[in-house]
Write a protein that holds these residues in place. Structure first.
Motif, mmCIF file in Angstrom:
data_model
loop_
_atom_site.group_PDB
_atom_site.id
_atom_site.type_symbol
_atom_site.label_atom_id
_atom_site.label_comp_id
_atom_site.label_asym_id
_atom_site.label_seq_id
_atom_site.Cartn_x
_atom_site.Cartn_y
_atom_site.Cartn_z
ATOM 1 N N ILE A 51 -36.498 71.760 -32.908
ATOM 2 C CA ILE A 51 -37.625 70.915 -33.365
ATOM 3 C C ILE A 51 -37.102 69.801 -34.068
ATOM 4 N N SER A 52 -36.335 69.990 -34.860
ATOM 5 C CA SER A 52 -35.985 69.013 -36.022
ATOM 6 C C SER A 52 -34.878 67.914 -35.314
ATOM 7 N N ASP A 53 -34.254 68.190 -33.856
ATOM 8 C CA ASP A 53 -33.366 67.412 -33.483
ATOM 9 C C ASP A 53 -33.927 66.607 -32.333
ATOM 10 N N ARG A 54 -33.162 65.859 -31.728
ATOM 11 C CA ARG A 54 -33.593 64.863 -30.428
ATOM 12 C C ARG A 54 -33.409 65.886 -29.396
ATOM 13 N N THR A 56 -32.265 66.952 -26.269
ATOM 14 C CA THR A 56 -31.339 66.565 -25.132
ATOM 15 C C THR A 56 -30.833 67.851 -24.361
ATOM 16 N N THR A 57 -30.029 67.791 -23.268
ATOM 17 C CA THR A 57 -29.419 68.654 -22.473
ATOM 18 C C THR A 57 -28.715 69.445 -23.499
ATOM 19 N N ALA A 58 -27.640 68.726 -24.267
ATOM 20 C CA ALA A 58 -26.915 69.601 -25.260
ATOM 21 C C ALA A 58 -27.511 70.492 -26.193
ATOM 22 N N ASN A 59 -28.731 70.064 -26.431
ATOM 23 C CA ASN A 59 -29.595 70.897 -27.592
ATOM 24 C C ASN A 59 -30.567 72.125 -27.013
ATOM 25 N N GLU A 60 -30.522 71.919 -25.792
ATOM 26 C CA GLU A 60 -31.250 73.383 -25.133
ATOM 27 C C GLU A 60 -30.521 74.447 -24.784
ATOM 28 N N ILE A 61 -30.960 75.459 -25.151
ATOM 29 C CA ILE A 61 -30.260 76.776 -24.893
ATOM 30 C C ILE A 61 -30.904 77.751 -24.021
ATOM 31 N N LYS A 62 -30.143 78.234 -23.126
ATOM 32 C CA LYS A 62 -30.925 79.271 -22.135
ATOM 33 C C LYS A 62 -30.744 80.646 -22.923
ATOM 34 N N ILE A 63 -31.825 81.448 -23.192
ATOM 35 C CA ILE A 63 -31.507 82.526 -24.072
ATOM 36 C C ILE A 63 -31.544 83.926 -23.096
ATOM 37 N N ASN A 704 -61.506 61.224 -15.082
ATOM 38 C CA ASN A 704 -61.688 59.782 -15.281
ATOM 39 C C ASN A 704 -60.569 59.066 -15.278
ATOM 40 N N GLN A 705 -60.725 57.738 -15.294
ATOM 41 C CA GLN A 705 -59.575 56.698 -15.508
ATOM 42 C C GLN A 705 -59.764 55.896 -16.769
ATOM 43 N N ARG A 706 -60.558 56.394 -17.645
ATOM 44 C CA ARG A 706 -60.879 55.832 -18.914
ATOM 45 C C ARG A 706 -59.711 55.503 -19.606
ATOM 46 N N ASP A 707 -59.408 54.425 -20.466
ATOM 47 C CA ASP A 707 -58.340 54.429 -21.383
ATOM 48 C C ASP A 707 -58.603 55.041 -22.590
ATOM 49 N N TRP A 708 -57.834 56.025 -22.903
ATOM 50 C CA TRP A 708 -57.997 56.939 -24.151
ATOM 51 C C TRP A 708 -57.403 56.356 -25.272
ATOM 52 N N GLY A 709 -56.520 55.179 -25.276
ATOM 53 C CA GLY A 709 -56.093 54.324 -26.579
ATOM 54 C C GLY A 709 -54.850 55.029 -26.939
ATOM 55 N N ALA A 710 -54.487 54.698 -28.085
ATOM 56 C CA ALA A 710 -53.056 55.075 -28.663
ATOM 57 C C ALA A 710 -52.613 56.530 -28.737
ATOM 58 N N ALA A 711 -54.025 57.308 -28.937
ATOM 59 C CA ALA A 711 -53.746 58.865 -29.302
ATOM 60 C C ALA A 711 -52.996 59.541 -27.987
ATOM 61 N N LEU A 712 -52.945 58.909 -26.918
ATOM 62 C CA LEU A 712 -51.917 59.572 -25.860
ATOM 63 C C LEU A 712 -50.475 59.038 -25.850
ATOM 64 N N GLU A 713 -50.351 57.979 -26.708
ATOM 65 C CA GLU A 713 -49.009 57.535 -26.375
ATOM 66 C C GLU A 713 -48.061 58.407 -27.225
ATOM 67 N N PRO A 714 -46.987 58.892 -26.762
ATOM 68 C CA PRO A 714 -46.148 59.885 -27.379
ATOM 69 C C PRO A 714 -45.185 58.971 -28.717
ATOM 70 N N GLU A 715 -45.093 59.803 -29.586
ATOM 71 C CA GLU A 715 -44.091 59.320 -30.670
ATOM 72 C C GLU A 715 -42.926 58.664 -30.065
ATOM 73 N N LYS A 716 -42.652 57.376 -30.557
ATOM 74 C CA LYS A 716 -41.444 56.713 -30.045
ATOM 75 C C LYS A 716 -40.182 57.288 -30.445
ATOM 76 N N VAL A 717 -39.960 57.774 -31.496
ATOM 77 C CA VAL A 717 -38.807 58.605 -32.072
ATOM 78 C C VAL A 717 -38.786 59.838 -31.676
ATOM 79 N N GLN A 718 -38.063 60.166 -30.698
ATOM 80 C CA GLN A 718 -37.964 61.592 -30.187
ATOM 81 C C GLN A 718 -37.200 62.595 -30.694
ATOM 82 N N CYS A 719 -37.370 62.837 -31.832
ATOM 83 C CA CYS A 719 -36.597 63.797 -32.933
ATOM 84 C C CYS A 719 -37.396 64.766 -33.608
ATOM 85 N N GLY A 720 -38.540 65.237 -33.266
ATOM 86 C CA GLY A 720 -39.410 66.264 -34.056
ATOM 87 C C GLY A 720 -40.169 65.757 -34.890
ATOM 88 N N VAL A 721 -40.756 66.635 -35.797
ATOM 89 C CA VAL A 721 -41.599 66.296 -36.730
ATOM 90 C C VAL A 721 -41.050 66.795 -38.045
#
Length: 721
Positions: A51-54, A56-63, A704-721
């Protein structure tokens, strides 16, 4: 060091020896094959991302190990004294060997697996060597030096836990020394009632306790961080009413130790998960805007707990579907969810930041065109797990697809197989199988060899002529068509290599004629037809078609369909909605070929279904598909199934000895009963196709096709929380 997989049970070795020595030629034994919608293409494995890293395919592990189908994982607490009490005979647990001090602790996983013909819950601990760049996905997926050891343990002795009953397992959680999970091994005895119930097994002793009240079905259990409470999705006493999409279950909680103090806390909710002893997340379809969203329920600190005393608030915004939430103990920062966005055709795993109220995309950056299901978070909130097709959109397990997947049969004289194809049927000698792939009709040897297409247009249902052994009959035309659509009964000589006279059309009236079945002397065909406006049964000449002889068998303003002629010629079995025409409810009936002796064989319950009857070789029993056992899991947690309640049953002609043969959350249907016993081992076919499946079709709906605003926009920096 090569990968070592350590099995801690002799049960499978013994069963393998039994399978290898089974008598394939026993005249008193037989085999049943059936189709499961899409199941042969799943090839699920469980993966994880930090969760703390970006992402990527390099970070994904098949368990998981790439064997069969593995899904619905759970990260156990690393502080649990786990390996010391997994088995009563602790000497069977072999040490993984010395680990370098620089190596990380093992990845530990509890999950559901379908292998060796059964559903079970496994524990895996994967040790790997960081000095060899094992953070690389490709390195970890190579079963070689990077993964130094895999410890793998089946957690349940199925004979002891189930009393020998074959059953489905689902949604496991380890709580202390107890395994909490769903099982379907107890028959409630009421038609259209789910067998799914929550159980607790003490891993030291194997002692198992049912936590769900008898007469009630529970799904999707979750245990609170302390282990004191368990939450479930349940219909309670009202029972299942035939839903196959988003269920209108409620959320109940009870004491994990014995199932007592059960109380409903949420109306209309599913897939609960705990963050602390008084806070849970769950999903529901909003009554306001029809989006599936995640909600939070907070229990009162004092006083009675009920639907009136709890506090409920919506967590994820409308504008996309968010469901199957996951959290971790004390984690008030984020949850993990599966999403279906209006802009995507794929189900992905995302985090939802509870502080910023923002989505953070994960799996779209790793496998953008692959569905990902049912997230779960590690206890320390450092990893998120999920299952998907291994290798993305293609099968990279190096295995051919299975033509016949052995399913452990509850009946010792019958071997049971999932077949990779629709509407399968056995040749008279049982050495060949005809089946449908849309479009086209195919024939293959029962050992998987000599697969070939014998009809190139769209068709459905197959049946062999018992006398002219190379002739297969089918319904040529669109499946699930209206009464006015043209569908014809055709015969195909599958051994006519020049093809000049291989295909003959036997009905010519331009109506919907389908589901042929041949009399044991090969002279007549019974089929259903809409030639008078309703789907009724007719009998015609098997060689010349309707022009050489035709008479009506049933008559009425209803649908009689899916007919099958008994081997002794005395009976014709069929499905009919005559009790409630047009309702979609079908019961199973028997009638003599001369139109006398009509009787109902089984009552499948109010609005129930009993379809696709097929006689046993001795004519004394019938195998069929039915919703008699209700559903076994929340449909949103699985790939698309038109009828997720479909299971295979058998019954004697006098209505006695009803037995359930399959147990899963998928759609099993179109069974066929063959004259020859096939040894209960998997049969591969020369076919290596993509690992693929369809997501739930109803998730494609955009409210419906209503614009739900910024809440649906994903975080721009994709590196966890």
């Amino acid at each position: 060091m090569k990968l070592q997989t350590i099995f801690c049970s002799l049960l499978y070795l013994l069963s393998a020896v039994f399978r290898a020595t089974a008598d394939e030629d026993s005249s008193s034994r037989s085999s049943i094959i059936f189709t499961t919608l899409g199941r042969s293409d799943y090839a699920f494995d469980i993966y994880t991302l930090p969760i703390s890293d970006r992402p990527t395919t390099a970070n994904e592990i098949k368990i998981t190990d790439g064997e069969s189908v593995n899904f619905n994982g759970h990260f156990p607490s690393p502080s649990s004294p786990f390996l010391s009490f997994l088995l009563r005979n602790q000497t069977l647990i072999q040490s993984p060997g010395p680990q370098d001090s620089r190596d990380p602790p093992p990845l530990q996983l509890i999950y559901v697996t379908e292998r060796n013909g059964t559903s079970n819950i496994y524990y895996d601990a994967v040790y790997y060597d960081t000095r060899r760049n094992t953070r690389s996905r490709t390195a970890l997926e190579q079963h070689g030096a990077e993964v130094s050891t895999r410890v793998q343990v089946p957690l349940l002795d199925l004979n002891e836990v189930n009393g020998g009953v074959i059953s489905m397992k689902d949604k496991p959680i380890l709580s202390g020394e107890y395994l909490i999970y769903v099982s379907t091994h107890e028959n409630p005895g009421t038609p259209r009632t789910s067998w799914a119930a929550v159980y607790s097994t003490e891993l030291k002793t194997g002692l198992t306790r049912r936590l769900t009240p008898y007469g009630v079905a529970d799904f999707s259990p979750a245990v609170s961080p302390s282990g004191k409470y368990t939450a479930v999705a349940s219909y309670g006493n009202k029972g299942w009413d035939g839903e196959v999409e988003m269920l209108s279950t409620d959320i109940y909680i009870f004491l994990t130790r014995d199932g007592t103090q059960r109380v409903k806390i949420v109306e209309n909710g599913g897939w609960p998960c705990w963050v602390d002893e008084s806070t849970l997340f769950f999903h529901r379809k909003s009554e306001e805007d029809d989006w599936i969203s995640v909600y939070k329920v907070i229990l009162p600190q004092t006083g009675l707990v009920s639907t009136e005393s709890v506090s409920i608030q919506r967590v994820t915004p409308p504008g996309l579907h968010a469901f199957t939430p996951a959290t971790s103990p004390g984690n008030n920062k984020f949850i993990a969810v599966a999403t279906r966005r209006p802009t995507s055709s794929y189900r992905h795993i995302e985090l939802f930041d509870l502080v910023k109220n923002k989505f953070i995309e994960l799996t779209r950056f790793v496998s953008p065109k692959t569905h990902h299901l049912n997230p779960f978070i590690s206890p320390d909130s450092s990893r998120v797990g999920y299952h998907k097709c291994r290798g993305g959109s293609t099968r990279e397990d190096g295995n051919n697809q299975l033509l016949l997947e052995n399913i452990k049969s509850p009946l010792p004289d019958i071997s049971l197989f999932r077949f990779d194809g629709s509407f399968p049927s056995f040749s008279p000698k049982g050495d060949r199988i005809a089946f449908v792939e849309f479009p086209g009709v195919y024939v293959v040897n029962s050992d998987g060899s000599n697969r070939r297409q014998v009809y190139f247009k769209n068709a459905f249902s197959t049946v062999w002529d018992p006398v002219r052994e190379a002739v297969v009959y089918t319904s040529g035309g669109p499946e699930f068509a209206s009464e006015s659509s043209e569908v014809d009964i055709i015969s195909i000589n599958v051994d006519d290599v020049d093809g000049v006279s291989a295909v003959r059309r036997l009905t010519t009236n331009g109506k919907n004629n389908a589901f042929p079945s041949v009399s044991p002397d090969g002279k007549w065909i019974v089929f259903r037809s809409t030639r008078t406006g309703y789907k009724n049964l007719y009998i015609m000449d098997a060689e010349g078609g309707e022009g050489y002889g035709l008479h009506r068998l049933t008559e009425g303003p209803w649908s009689d369909t899916m007919c099958n002629w008994s081997p002794d010629g005395e009976w014709i079995a069929f499905a009919s909605d005559r009790d409630n025409p047009g309702s979609g409810s079908f019961e199973m009936y028997l009638i003599h070929p001369n139109g006398t002796g009509l009787r109902k064989l089984i009552q499948s319950g109010s609005a129930g279904r009993a379809n696709h009857p097929y006689f046993s070789p001795d004519g004394k029993s019938i195998v069929f598909t039915s919703d008699y056992g209700g559903i076994s899991a929340e449909p949103i947690s699985t790939p698309h199934q038109y009828q997720p309640y479909g299971e295979i049953f058998k019954i004697k002609l006098d209505g006695s000895d009803l037995k359930r043969l399959t147990q899963n959350s998928f759609e099993d249907g179109t069974p066929a009963w063959g004259p020859r016993f096939i040894r209960p081992v998997d049969v591969e076919e020369v076919k290596n196709e993509q690992c693929a499946f369809e997501d739930c079709h109803w998730l494609n709906e955009t409210p419906n096709q209503r614009d739900w605003g910024a809440a649906l926009e994903p975080e721009k920096v994709q590196c966890g929380v």
